[in-house]
Scaffold this motif. Sequence first.
Motif, PDB file in Angstrom:
ATOM      1  N   LEU A 238      21.839  48.021  62.833  1.00  0.00           N
ATOM      2  CA  LEU A 238      20.373  48.464  61.877  1.00  0.00           C
ATOM      3  C   LEU A 238      19.906  49.836  62.147  1.00  0.00           C
ATOM      4  O   LEU A 238      19.421  50.448  60.940  1.00  0.00           O
ATOM      5  N   ASP A 272      22.661  47.758  56.469  1.00  0.00           N
ATOM      6  CA  ASP A 272      21.288  47.104  56.100  1.00  0.00           C
ATOM      7  C   ASP A 272      20.907  48.090  55.105  1.00  0.00           C
ATOM      8  O   ASP A 272      20.799  49.254  55.359  1.00  0.00           O
ATOM      9  N   ALA A 275      18.152  50.380  56.082  1.00  0.00           N
ATOM     10  CA  ALA A 275      18.261  51.459  57.495  1.00  0.00           C
ATOM     11  C   ALA A 275      17.788  52.813  57.207  1.00  0.00           C
ATOM     12  O   ALA A 275      18.006  53.462  56.321  1.00  0.00           O
ATOM     13  N   ARG A 300      18.493  42.770  57.585  1.00  0.00           N
ATOM     14  CA  ARG A 300      17.608  42.847  58.758  1.00  0.00           C
ATOM     15  C   ARG A 300      16.595  41.491  58.957  1.00  0.00           C
ATOM     16  O   ARG A 300      16.193  41.023  58.054  1.00  0.00           O
ATOM     17  N   GLN A 304      12.206  42.557  65.052  1.00  0.00           N
ATOM     18  CA  GLN A 304      12.346  44.006  65.119  1.00  0.00           C
ATOM     19  C   GLN A 304      13.724  44.151  65.904  1.00  0.00           C
ATOM     20  O   GLN A 304      14.057  43.664  66.820  1.00  0.00           O
ATOM     21  N   HIS A 307      19.704  41.568  63.403  1.00  0.00           N
ATOM     22  CA  HIS A 307      20.392  40.974  62.234  1.00  0.00           C
ATOM     23  C   HIS A 307      19.958  39.465  61.990  1.00  0.00           C
ATOM     24  O   HIS A 307      19.664  38.946  62.941  1.00  0.00           O
TER      25      HIS A 307
END
Length: 331
Positions: A238, A272, A275, A300, A304, A307
Amino acid sequence: METEDLPVITAGAQNDGPNIVSFGGGHGLYAALRAFRLLTEDLTAVVTVADDGGSSGRLRDELGGLPPGDLRMALAALCDDGTWGQTWRDVIQHRFESDGELSGHAVGNLLIAALWQIHGDHVAGLDWMARLLRAHGRVLPMSSVPLTIEADVKFPGSFQVVRGQSVLASTLGHVETVRLDPAAPPARYETVEAVHEADVLNLGPGSWYTSVMPHLLVPSLAEAIVASTAVKSLTLNLSSTDGETRDLSLGEHLLSLHRHAPALTLDYVLVDEAATDLEPDLTQQAADLFGAQLWQRPLRSRRQGQHDSLKLAACYRDMLVDAGIGVAEQW
């Protein structure tokens, strides 16, 4: 319960869905496996064996076998979703808390180490753990010997050789090259055979130099991956804000992979769409080096830095459909 009553559930047992092999270690591989198991029953996890920290490092030092932690995580990802599987998943993930020698050890690490001593074979021990957990898939080590990751790391005004996964994972320097010690370790026969039989090979997500890259540094395994005609995907992380790749954009991740594995081709690079360090032009140019399509999708989780397995599954499903590969009916 008699051992004969435990079901044998390994990759290919039900022939339901494509034959998928996913490479990695730790939480990244866990997320990928949770996604892929929604698309197939024919799933194999190939796991790094270079961990030298925590419970795994202690058992590796004391018993001399492979570090079991990343293998345990992969098995946990494949646990059956019924009461049996959920209970055993919680058991193997449980860590002891005490003032004694057991503190910090994961129960699953101890169980795996015990099975290895009893059976004298790493794959046999992992297969027995998979039976106990009613795992939907098989877990294999990438090599038959414990490995040490070594890297040339650039610091302001100097280069240093950094040894050990736990040290490299937290380095503040710029990683130039990585290698394994021993330099040409043997791959497990079963692991190479899994690659030969695969319809899909997936690398990542995961710690770049310590979970993803090592698979391409085992000569016979790398040769099998490069030679395979399976659909090949790379699931990028990510972000690159922590540890060993704190100074790399996602495009630079790909460039570093190409330097270490120039013969590797890919069909898809998955990233992602949100990103922050994507650098679209550089990432596309880097993906072109592998002959890959760059797919940007919402991957995402609300948590935090993680994935979302359902979003990953949707992305993998679309990728397989695009490649002309059917998925299992449970999706």
